[in-house]
Design an enzyme around this catalytic site. Structure first.
Site, mmCIF file in Angstrom:
data_model
loop_
_atom_site.group_PDB
_atom_site.id
_atom_site.type_symbol
_atom_site.label_atom_id
_atom_site.label_comp_id
_atom_site.label_asym_id
_atom_site.label_seq_id
_atom_site.Cartn_x
_atom_site.Cartn_y
_atom_site.Cartn_z
ATOM 1 N N HIS A 198 0.718 -1.040 0.129
ATOM 2 C CA HIS A 198 0.134 0.093 -0.203
ATOM 3 C C HIS A 198 0.784 1.369 0.097
ATOM 4 O O HIS A 198 0.317 2.311 -0.627
ATOM 5 C CB HIS A 198 -1.025 0.047 0.954
ATOM 6 C CG HIS A 198 -2.067 -0.905 0.612
ATOM 7 N ND1 HIS A 198 -2.011 -2.432 1.189
ATOM 8 C CD2 HIS A 198 -3.318 -0.609 -0.097
ATOM 9 C CE1 HIS A 198 -2.978 -2.922 0.491
ATOM 10 N NE2 HIS A 198 -3.785 -2.129 -0.117
ATOM 11 N N GLU A 438 -11.503 -10.588 -6.475
ATOM 12 C CA GLU A 438 -10.205 -10.529 -6.019
ATOM 13 C C GLU A 438 -9.767 -11.847 -5.259
ATOM 14 O O GLU A 438 -8.638 -11.965 -4.732
ATOM 15 C CB GLU A 438 -9.713 -9.378 -5.083
ATOM 16 C CG GLU A 438 -10.664 -8.904 -3.902
ATOM 17 C CD GLU A 438 -10.303 -7.716 -3.504
ATOM 18 O OE1 GLU A 438 -8.993 -7.112 -3.497
ATOM 19 O OE2 GLU A 438 -11.137 -7.426 -2.468
ATOM 20 N N ASP A 462 -4.813 -8.455 -5.406
ATOM 21 C CA ASP A 462 -5.022 -9.453 -4.479
ATOM 22 C C ASP A 462 -5.399 -10.573 -5.149
ATOM 23 O O ASP A 462 -4.873 -11.792 -4.831
ATOM 24 C CB ASP A 462 -6.409 -9.260 -3.618
ATOM 25 C CG ASP A 462 -6.114 -8.549 -2.355
ATOM 26 O OD1 ASP A 462 -5.036 -8.653 -1.642
ATOM 27 O OD2 ASP A 462 -6.359 -7.342 -2.163
ATOM 28 N N CYS A 509 -9.713 -2.355 -11.132
ATOM 29 C CA CYS A 509 -9.252 -1.398 -10.609
ATOM 30 C C CYS A 509 -7.908 -1.742 -9.830
ATOM 31 O O CYS A 509 -7.326 -1.048 -9.054
ATOM 32 C CB CYS A 509 -10.120 -0.980 -9.417
ATOM 33 S SG CYS A 509 -10.568 -1.860 -8.374
HETATM 34 C C1 PEP Z 1 -6.869 -5.146 -5.637
HETATM 35 O O1 PEP Z 1 -6.805 -5.733 -4.740
HETATM 36 O O2 PEP Z 1 -6.573 -5.170 -6.913
HETATM 37 C C2 PEP Z 1 -7.450 -3.689 -5.214
HETATM 38 C C3 PEP Z 1 -7.814 -2.722 -5.853
HETATM 39 O O3 PEP Z 1 -7.588 -3.531 -3.584
HETATM 40 P P1 PEP Z 1 -6.483 -3.108 -2.845
HETATM 41 O O4 PEP Z 1 -5.169 -2.654 -3.409
HETATM 42 O O5 PEP Z 1 -7.116 -1.872 -2.089
HETATM 43 O O6 PEP Z 1 -6.348 -4.442 -1.994
HETATM 44 MG MG MG Z 2 -7.658 -5.798 -2.672
#
Ligand code: PEP
Ligand code: MG
Length: 588
Positions: A198, A438, A462, A509
């Site tokens: 993150h 995911e 994920d 996304c």
């Molecule tokens: C993902 O897992 O691709 C996603 C967009 O969510 P995050 O990165 O917040 O887990």
């Molecule tokens: Mg995710």
């Protein structure tokens, strides 16, 4: 002109890692190390000197805390800054200070030993209370204890971070990244962490160049060293030569020119050469990014990571606090849609639960945690519903792995609607409910899930980690985290086909959409909507406008037959070459 390879070839001052956020920056290194303080059991001979050292350390701590308190009020607001006020009160506590002074006089031990011992006793008493409020306060006290001891030992205070520096650290938590970025940090370098950690995602969103997973930069870089960070190639130069500075200074000028030319794309369509339109949405982590999202020409918000409010506020937001933020999102993007994702807490993100999990990524995360904490979930649902009056809000569930989670969540949403109706509150009765795809179990059953929701969004970050069993934040296995793995491509196809059969909206996304190499493949597989970090939208649009949909379809069909990541990447690279499309890193 000298090439990048020539500059780096045989460069003894280079450190390499993972290119986590694009951009090039030259600046001074600031090492952020959470150091362990050592306290020896030393006797003193000069009591007067020890007492004056203590007074001086307290005064310095107060001065530092006053600055932090003011900064905290600006960054996290008056309410959250109260923890620093509490720390100030400790520094003024006459009983505590009186006891410490008396013990120095009586026991004739160095002040840091007495300060440590006396404050630790307080902490133990607080921890014994077994109340989470008290144990949190015990942590606040730890902070002030360490501050006084550091000042007694004349050590440098790591909370004082200068502006315009490059942070060099072993790891960075999402909240560290946000707080540093507010301090005008110009770059990040970490020993650990992968592309989809993150911290990496946030630096990308905030347009701060970052290189992560370098293994040993905290060993090879000293405080104050001059650094060049190349966030396109994942390279760092320590105390660069004149030749290296000249090379990168030119690159920076070129980069600005490129960014200006990308700005011109803002009002142009994201359309392939043969007329296929692709929707480009923005992933937003902090509301400060809304302006970047709008400036980038985003057609809406495809993912608002609501858990980031916790990083901004330092705590779970109340229903009202959330509602204020969601209203702001909805009104500033109107009439475009804003997709608010339910709190994705757990995994590597904000572990608030008291339980300790051996495998948090496989544990109480996202929808699982929310369904076990109905009060928390319902307060978020109500605040989202109340912000949906303009009918441009969608609500998305993270980490869904079974249909029962969707059904339970929908029941709770209905309950919340009834509560709001009773209170005569306005909301969008047709609020669209969607899920993140995911988890492999959900990917395999996309059609069945799609039948029960209004929209879906693929979370490749994920999905890849669960599909190939590679922790997304672990740089020791980051070479195995492969977005172009044949199994990933085939799973994407499965999801896209599943969603198409049920006729539901589908977007993607995950960070894969920010990888320009992936764009033709994703379009060819049939995706018509992508959501990505705002700063990467113009780059994606540029590629789309060079691609023919028909050719992208053939590319995808071919890639679906390959058996290795290498074959797929080679084929896509050839596609770029054959169609004279330049990738971002070749442009600079
Ligand atoms: C993902 O897992 O691709 C996603 C967009 O969510 P995050 O990165 O917040 O887990
Ligand atoms: Mg995710």
């Amino acid at each position: 002109m000298i090439s990048f390879d020539e500059i780096f070839k045989d460069a003894e001052n280079s450190v390499t890692g993972i290119a986590a956020a694009p951009g090039i920056v030259i600046g001074k290194a600031y090492k952020y190390i959470k150091e362990e303080l050592e306290i020896s059991e030393q006797k003193i001979t000069n009591i007067k000197l020890a007492l004056s050292d203590l007074e001086e350390a307290i005064a310095r701590s107060k001065k530092e805390l006053t600055k932090i308190l003011n900064l905290a009020r600006n960054i996290i607001g008056e309410k959250r800054a109260i923890i620093f006020e509490a720390q100030m009160m400790i520094l003024d506590d006459p009983i505590l200070l009186g006891t410490i002074k008396r013990r120095i006089e009586y026991e004739k031990m160095i002040p840091e030993f007495i300060v440590n011992d006396e404050i630790t006793q307080y902490q133990k008493l607080m921890l014994k209370a077994h109340e989470s409020y008290m144990s949190e306060r015990a942590h606040d006290i730890e902070d002030i204890k360490n501050r006084i001891i550091r000042n007694l030992q004349n050590k440098r205070l790591k909370s004082k971070i200068p502006e315009d520096v490059i942070i060099v650290s072993e790891t960075l938590s999402p909240s560290d990244t946000i707080l540093f970025s507010k301090n005008k940090t110009i770059g990040f370098v970490t020993d650990h962490g992968g592309l989809t950690s993150h911290a990496a995602i946030i630096s990308r969103s905030l347009n701060i160049p970052a290189v992560v997973g370098t293994h040993n930069s905290t060993l090879n870089i000293n405080e104050g060293d001059e650094l060049i960070i190349d966030g396109f190639h994942g390279c760092i130069l320590v105390n660069p030569t004149k030749k290296q500075i000249n090379f990168f200074s030119k690159k920076i000028v070129h980069l600005h020119e490129l960014q200006n030319s990308l700005k011109e794309l803002k009002n142009k369509k994201a359309e392939t050469t043969d007329g296929k339109s692709i929707e480009l949405l923005a992933n937003v982590d902090v509301t400060g990014e809304l302006d970047i999202a709008k400036a980038s020409g985003a057609q809406g918000i495809g993912l608002y990571r609501s858990e980031q409010i916790i990083a901004e506020l330092g705590d779970i937001a109340t229903e009202e606090e959330q509602n204020t933020i969601y209203n702001k999102l909805s009104s500033s993007m109107y009439p475009q849609y804003v997709t608010i994702r339910a709190l994705d807490i757990g995994g590597d993100k904000f572990n608030f639960s008291e339980i300790s999990e051996a495998n948090p990524f496989l544990g109480l995360r996202g929808i699982r945690l929310l369904l076990k904490n109905e009060g928390l979930f319902k307060s978020q649902i109500r605040s989202v519903l109340r912000a949906s009056k303009n009918k441009n809000v969608k609500f998305m569930l993270p980490m869904v792995s079974s249909l029962s989670e969707v059904r339970k969540s929908k029941n709770l949403i209905e309950e919340c609607k009834n509560e709001l109706k009773t209170n005569k509150e306005k909301f969008d009765n047709n609020l669209k409910i969607g899920i993140m795809v995911e988890v492999p179990s959900t990917a395999l059953m996309t059609k069945e899930f799609a039948d029960e929701v209004d929209f879906l969004s693929i979370g490749t970050n994920d999905l890849i980690q669960y599909l190939v069993a590679v922790d997304r934040g672990n740089d020791f296995v980051s070479d195995l985290y492969r977005e172009f793995h044949p199994a990933v491509i085939r799973t994407l196809k499965l999801i896209i086909d599943g969603a198409k059969i049920s006729g539901k909206e589908l977007s993607l996304c995950g960070e894969m959409a920010a990888e320009t190499l992936a764009i033709p493949l994703l379009i060819g597989l049939g995706l018509e909507s992508l959501s990505l970090s705002p700063s990467t939208i113009p780059y994606a649009k540029r590629i789309i406008r060079f691609v023919s949909y028909e050719k992208a379809k053939s590319l995808a069909e071919e890639c679906l037959t390959y058996r290795s990541t290498k074959e797929i990447i080679n084929r896509i690279e050839k596609f770029f070459e054959d169609n004279s499309i330049k990738r971002t890193r070749n442009l600079i």
